[in-house]
Design a protein around this motif. Structure first.
Motif, PDB file in Angstrom:
ATOM      1  N   PRO A  46       0.815  -1.220   0.000  1.00 30.43           N
ATOM      2  CA  PRO A  46       0.000   0.000   0.000  1.00 30.43           C
ATOM      3  C   PRO A  46       0.845   1.265   0.000  1.00 30.43           C
ATOM      4  CG  PRO A  46       0.055  -0.963   2.191  1.00 30.43           C
ATOM      5  CD  PRO A  46       0.754  -1.933   1.292  1.00 30.43           C
ATOM      6  N   GLN A  47       0.210   2.365  -0.388  1.00 29.04           N
ATOM      7  CA  GLN A  47       0.781   3.709  -0.324  1.00 29.04           C
ATOM      8  C   GLN A  47       2.042   3.880  -1.167  1.00 29.04           C
ATOM      9  OE1 GLN A  47       0.836   4.303   4.097  1.00 29.04           O
ATOM     10  NE2 GLN A  47      -0.632   5.927   3.619  1.00 29.04           N
ATOM     11  N   LYS A  48       2.152   3.129  -2.255  1.00 29.32           N
ATOM     12  CA  LYS A  48       3.310   3.245  -3.139  1.00 29.32           C
ATOM     13  C   LYS A  48       2.990   3.995  -4.430  1.00 29.32           C
ATOM     14  CE  LYS A  48       6.554   0.813  -0.983  1.00 29.32           C
ATOM     15  NZ  LYS A  48       7.913   1.330  -0.732  1.00 29.32           N
ATOM     16  N   VAL A  49       1.745   4.443  -4.585  1.00 27.73           N
ATOM     17  CA  VAL A  49       1.345   5.088  -5.835  1.00 27.73           C
ATOM     18  C   VAL A  49       2.161   6.360  -6.056  1.00 27.73           C
ATOM     19  CG1 VAL A  49      -0.523   6.427  -4.753  1.00 27.73           C
ATOM     20  CG2 VAL A  49      -0.630   5.855  -7.194  1.00 27.73           C
ATOM     21  N   THR A  50       2.550   6.571  -7.300  1.00 28.42           N
ATOM     22  CA  THR A  50       3.295   7.765  -7.677  1.00 28.42           C
ATOM     23  C   THR A  50       2.450   8.613  -8.614  1.00 28.42           C
ATOM     24  OG1 THR A  50       5.433   8.551  -8.525  1.00 28.42           O
ATOM     25  CG2 THR A  50       4.409   6.702  -9.672  1.00 28.42           C
ATOM     26  N   ASN A  51       2.945   9.788  -8.990  1.00 26.30           N
ATOM     27  CA  ASN A  51       2.189  10.731  -9.835  1.00 26.30           C
ATOM     28  C   ASN A  51       0.830  11.030  -9.205  1.00 26.30           C
ATOM     29  OD1 ASN A  51       4.126  11.029 -11.963  1.00 26.30           O
ATOM     30  ND2 ASN A  51       3.550   9.010 -12.735  1.00 26.30           N
ATOM     31  N   GLY A  52       0.848  11.392  -7.928  1.00 24.04           N
ATOM     32  CA  GLY A  52      -0.384  11.528  -7.162  1.00 24.04           C
ATOM     33  C   GLY A  52      -0.974  12.920  -7.089  1.00 24.04           C
TER      34      GLY A  52
END
Length: 592
Positions: free
Chosen positions: A337-343
């Motif tokens: 979790p919480q690894k999303v980029t370009n947020g």
């Protein structure tokens, strides 16, 4: 005889000269690197006036206009105001203290994050009342692709049946190594390349790992940019396949949309922030409608969407402010979790999902038990039954047991592995990385093939001429039990065939980065998921078409849908287009 006052003056002047020389020596000794100086909205409509202001600002720091001009790499003058320049840390701090400067950041390095997918999404060509037909397949819309460039000879970029380049286009086609202006056409309306940042950092452009070369031009040596561009807006190509797999009609989601290519990523997929911002700045000026960016970073999110490391957010912010929809990949750091980029909230952030394509490969054990794995294998076969071994049983004498189980580099005894099919189990590391390492270890030791048991089997990497089959743990354990219970275990691996409609989908891909958005929990990210597993699209050089997986592949699917909506509603804002896409998504399996 010199008077005391004159002696004091001479001594003072000497001290000043010594201090000046010392400071000069220190400044020369202090190493420089590329920094991005962001000045916010440009304060003048004339780009040359903006450029002159950048030169003047740098001149106040260097004390010389010549030194300032030698330092600067790019002036960002169309979408926003700023520049990239070679600076020492001391100079960067001095510039950051100037009142007109928003912030100064080191230029970071980023990395790159088919036939069936568009039919799977329900965008069928030829149906009179379909969205594709209604908007004439996206004709007139320009998609800017910031990536590794393009292979213009691909049939996916033929301009047959396309009219003139849209009058709103203000860009250009740059020549360079093995690329000239004739490589642009009514499909590829423009192509540029940006390498000053990466050259300043590395001393040159890195080479592609596969092709072992690179081109100082918009030509794609990697294949990634060609793949993403053709997924978004590739023309119709009949009988496309990768070694006969995925055979069918290849096309982009908006097959009559035009492409503007901005090469800012090099070699194995290294993208310098200074080059990427230059690409954004040019795309804003050139008149694109959509910007598609399948690029991310391994850096953790930084405070503030327009501060510190968030250089892509800066370019995207000014593009969106001018009515350009920006679509970016969400990253391949799943399943954590919480690894999303370009947020950033103004970006449309895309996760990767599966489609209903399966690439089954039969594994027939010596006891006539047939099990099914997944691979992309269309070689000549391995010649009937081969000896089957468990990697831990053929480990080198000094190999760590866990290392040999996962077939880490150097863990196998080459004499015992030669000519055999080797069973390996993934360790605790990234299964994609482990899969590549294990296959290289087995083939490097002379093995005839590899069966790799792992957490997931939806991240295929094509070892097309040698069998490298992925199985889940249940099947891997069954194969291991057979090996342990049999005096002379054998197996035969068949060539891959492809099927559609026989697997449950869509599912979020194992590798796809997850939310929530750790920078702002109230900004939901990713915004949407799109096909990103085993996508067949155009390639570079000797691979006319190939399969690839990643949020990089998912991103251009959404870019194409955004282009179709822009064609249908040309006055819609990026926010309206984003809202329409994320609020009408259908996650139900498509009927066959």
């Amino acid at each position: 005889m010199i008077s005391p006052s004159r002696r004091n003056l001479v001594a003072g002047l000497s001290l000043c000269v010594i201090l000046f020389l010392c400071l000069g020596i220190y400044a020369e000794a202090e190493s420089s690197r590329v920094y991005i100086v962001y000045l916010g909205e440009r304060q003048h409509e004339d780009p040359q006036v903006v450029v002159n202001s950048h030169h003047d600002l740098l001149t106040t720091i260097f004390g010389s206009k010549k030194a300032a001009l030698e330092s600067i790499l790019y002036s960002y003058k169309h979408g926003f105001s700023g520049f990239a320049a070679r600076l020492t840390e001391t100079q960067a701090r001095a510039i950051a203290e100037l009142p007109e400067v928003v912030h100064v950041i080191p230029s970071q390095t980023h990395k790159l994050h088919t036939t069936r997918s568009w039919d799977y999404l329900g965008l069928h060509p030829g149906t009179p009342d379909s969205l594709l037909s209604t908007v004439n397949y996206g004709d007139g819309v320009i998609i800017g692709v910031i990536d590794t460039g393009i292979w213009p000879e691909s049939q996916s970029f033929n301009d047959e049946g396309l009219g003139a380049v849209p009058s709103k286009w203000r860009g250009r086609c740059d020549g360079g190594e093995l690329f000239n202006t004739s490589n642009c056409n009514n499909k590829i309306v423009g192509a540029r390349f940006f390498a000053k940042g990466i050259i300043a950092k590395l001393g040159g452009v890195p080479l592609s790992l596969e092709s072992k070369r690179e081109y100082l031009s918009p030509r794609d040596a990697n294949g990634h940019g060609t793949h993403t561009a053709s997924t978004a807006a590739g023309s119709f190509v009949r009988n496309a396949s990768f070694g006969g797999l995925g055979l069918g009609l290849a096309r982009g989601g908006a097959p009559r949309a035009r492409l503007a290519i901005y090469k800012a990523c090099w070699g194995p997929g290294v993208c310098d922030a200074a080059d990427m911002l230059a690409a954004f700045d040019s795309a804003i000026r050139d008149g694109v409608d959509i910007i598609s960016v399948s690029v991310g970073t391994d850096q953790p999110p930084q405070p503030g969407y327009l501060d510190n490391q968030n250089d892509r957010s800066i370019g995207a912010f000014h593009a969106v402010a001018r009515g350009i929809t920006v679509v970016c990949s969400g990253g391949n750091a799943g399943p954590f979790p919480q690894k999303v980029t370009n947020g950033a909230p103004w970006i449309m952030t895309v996760a990767a999902s599966t489609i209903d394509r399966s690439l089954p490969t039969a594994i027939t054990l010596g006891n006539n038990r047939t099990l099914i794995g997944q691979s992309i294998y269309f070689g000549k076969g391995v010649g009937g039954q081969k000896s089957l071994v468990f990697s831990a049983d053929i480990a080198r004498d000094n190999a760590d047991p866990s290392s040999s189980t996962s077939c880490d580099a150097g863990s196998l005894n080459s004499t015992l592995a030669k000519g055999k099919i080797v069973l390996c189990f993934t360790g605790a590391n990234d299964p994609r990385e482990q899969y590549l390492i294990a296959a290289s270890t087995v083939f490097g030791a002379g093995g005839a093939g590899i069966i790799f048991a792992m957490h997931t089997i939806n991240i295929l990497i094509p070892f097309s001429l040698r069998p490298a089959v992925q199985v889940d743990y249940e099947i891997g354990t069954e194969i291991l039990a057979y090996i342990k219970a049999t005096r002379d275990p054998t197996t035969m691996i068949s060539l891959t065939h492809d099927t559609i409609g026989k697997v449950v989908s869509p599912k979020v891909a194992y590798f796809s980065s997850r939310g929530p958005n750790s920078l702002s929990l109230d900004v939901l990210k990713p915004d949407i998921a799109a096909p990103g597993v085993n996508i067949l699209a155009a390639g570079s050089g000797f691979k006319p078409f190939f399969f690839d997986s990643g949020t990089s592949m998912a991103c251009p699917h959404v870019s194409a849908v955004a282009a179709l909506l822009k064609s249908l509603h040309p006055h819609w804002s990026p926010a309206a287009i984003k809202s329409a896409i994320v609020t009408t998504v259908n996650m139900s399996p498509q009927p066959q």
